[in-house]
Design an enzyme around this catalytic site. Structure first.
Site, short mmCIF file in Angstrom:
data_model
loop_
_atom_site.label_atom_id
_atom_site.label_comp_id
_atom_site.label_asym_id
_atom_site.label_seq_id
_atom_site.Cartn_x
_atom_site.Cartn_y
_atom_site.Cartn_z
N ASP A 1 1.03 -1.24 0.06
CA ASP A 1 -0.05 -0.24 0.07
C ASP A 1 0.96 1.23 -0.06
O ASP A 1 2.23 1.07 0.18
CB ASP A 1 -1.02 -0.20 1.21
CG ASP A 1 -0.24 0.02 2.53
OD1 ASP A 1 0.78 0.17 2.61
OD2 ASP A 1 -0.98 -0.41 3.37
N GLY B 1 -0.70 5.90 2.57
CA GLY B 1 -1.81 6.86 2.68
C GLY B 1 -2.86 6.65 3.95
O GLY B 1 -3.23 7.81 4.53
N GLY C 1 -11.37 4.18 0.66
CA GLY C 1 -12.27 5.26 1.18
C GLY C 1 -13.66 4.43 1.91
O GLY C 1 -14.44 4.91 1.92
N ASP D 1 -8.08 -7.32 1.38
CA ASP D 1 -7.19 -7.48 2.34
C ASP D 1 -7.42 -6.84 3.44
O ASP D 1 -8.56 -6.34 3.58
CB ASP D 1 -5.61 -6.77 2.03
CG ASP D 1 -5.67 -5.28 2.57
OD1 ASP D 1 -5.44 -5.18 3.52
OD2 ASP D 1 -6.32 -4.76 1.49
N CYS E 1 -13.10 -28.35 9.13
CA CYS E 1 -11.81 -27.79 8.62
C CYS E 1 -10.74 -28.82 8.59
O CYS E 1 -10.43 -29.55 9.68
CB CYS E 1 -11.29 -26.46 9.69
SG CYS E 1 -9.81 -25.81 9.11
N CYS F 1 -7.38 -27.85 8.60
CA CYS F 1 -5.95 -27.47 8.52
C CYS F 1 -5.11 -28.32 9.77
O CYS F 1 -5.99 -28.83 10.56
CB CYS F 1 -6.37 -25.80 9.01
SG CYS F 1 -6.56 -25.70 10.98
#
Length: 380
Positions: free
Chosen positions: A96, A99, A224, A274, A312, A314
């Site tokens: 990024d 800002g 924004g 993200d 799950c 994982c």
């Protein structure tokens, strides 16, 4: 055909809405979209190793220009071989512009037409960001995708402030593009995305979206949003903005990371998102499950020898019980944050895999409905 279209191929457009799958072609490998990008502020995703991120299957992560510029500094990162050489994460980085961090440090910065002067949150030293030197900094990082410097405004800002911020952001878009083209001539291969602003005013949003669309960037970010507005306002202005963006470019909504927001974004035709939320929640003992959020700190898990989520696959859910994970959290063991972060990121990445399959089978709307009905039915 525009040169920038080589960076993105749309694989399939769903017949039951605006959702689509695609492939981003980036310097450090292809990225399947829609995609969630874990946030690695300091070139590391908190409590995660790069090997774990690869094991889960992430193809791109986000790093933060503001923090890396301040420490360890762009020159050192460039000397180390860019972010990839420095961190040894050999897949893609999106950075990024800094800002949003400057926006959040409202007491420590001053915005002018030229750029933004700000004080470091580390030592109080003064610095100056311009659209040009932010592109130069991200080029030193060798970012695969870099963002333009923009002016972000909060949900409670008035019309006058929004108009001023948009004018400055639009001017900075042109300056950033010019500098990016200079860097490309020198051999830089990364992409630059502009950022749509306009606060919560429809005409300003339309103006900004049409302006950046006319400049033929490789992709476009919608900024924004997720700055204090209600979920209803978020969805409304996201959908309103998207209609003025080119269909053939990848679209990125910044700062969203819950299943609800991700599913809304995919429904609107967004390709990238993200957020720090999955790993931040993890460090606070909050786990994603198909049946809603699970708070591991609750006493009812003391004698629970079930996994976090039976569905799950994982390694956390295959190996550890709620009882043990609660114990780690209550004892403030570092492993608690590591295992919870692994699970939450795995859960979201797996959800995105399911979303891509659902889109390609033209059943995304049903998938979204079924997922949210179950996710909201109860809290684990």
């Amino acid at each position: 055909m525009s040169e920038v279209l080589k960076y993105f191929d749309i694989k399939h457009k769903s017949t039951d809405g605006k959702s689509r799958t695609g492939i981003l072609h980036l310097p450090h490998g292809d990225v399947q979209t829609p995609v969630f990008m874990p946030v690695g502020t300091n070139a590391t995703v908190k409590a995660m190793t790069k090997d774990w991120l690869e094991e889960i299957g992430f193809e791109i992560i986000l790093a933060n220009t503001y923090h890396l510029y301040l420490r360890p500094g762009a020159d050192l990162i460039e000397e180390a071989g860019g972010l990839h050489g420095f961190s040894k994460w050999n897949r893609n980085f999106l950075t990024d512009s800094g800002g949003f961090q400057v926006f959040s440090l409202s007491q420590l910065r001053k915005i002018t037409d030229e750029g933004v002067r700000f004080q470091s949150n580390i030592d109080g030293s003064y610095h100056f960001f311009t659209p040009e030197n932010v592109v130069q900094t991200q080029t030193k990082f060798n970012s695969d995708i870099q963002m333009q410097l923009d002016v972000c405004t909060g949900a409670d800002e008035g019309r006058k402030a929004a108009e001023k911020a948009l004018k400055v952001t639009s001017d900075w878009t042109l300056r950033a593009k010019k500098e990016w083209e200079i860097q490309k001539e020198k051999g830089y291969e990364g992409l630059l995305f502009p950022i749509v602003q306009g606060n919560f005013f429809e005409d300003l949003r339309k103006q900004s979206a049409e302006f950046v669309s006319s400049l033929d960037f490789p992709g476009i970010a919608i900024g924004g949003l997720s700055v204090g507005e209600t979920p209803e306002e978020f969805t409304r202005f996201m959908n309103y903005t998207v209609q003025y963006l080119p269909e053939d470019k990848p679209k990125y909504v910044m700062g969203i990371g819950t299943p609800e927001y991700i599913l809304d974004a995919v429904q609107a035709g967004i390709d990238m998102f993200d957020c720090v939320l999955p790993t931040r929640n993890a460090r606070n003992g909050s786990y994603f499950t198909h049946d809603g959020m699970l708070s591991i700190k609750q006493e009812r898990w003391i004698h629970s020898y079930e996994p976090i989520d039976k569905e799950c696959n994982c390694k956390v859910c295959r190996t550890y019980t709620r009882s043990y994970l609660r114990h780690l959290f209550k004892e403030q063991e570092i492993l608690s944050s590591m295992l919870a972060s692994y699970h939450n990121l795995y859960f979201l990445n797996n959800m995105l895999k399911e979303i891509r399959v659902a889109i390609e089978e033209n059943r995304f709307e049903q998938y979204r409905k079924d997922f949210l009905e179950r996710f909201h039915k109860k809290s684990v």
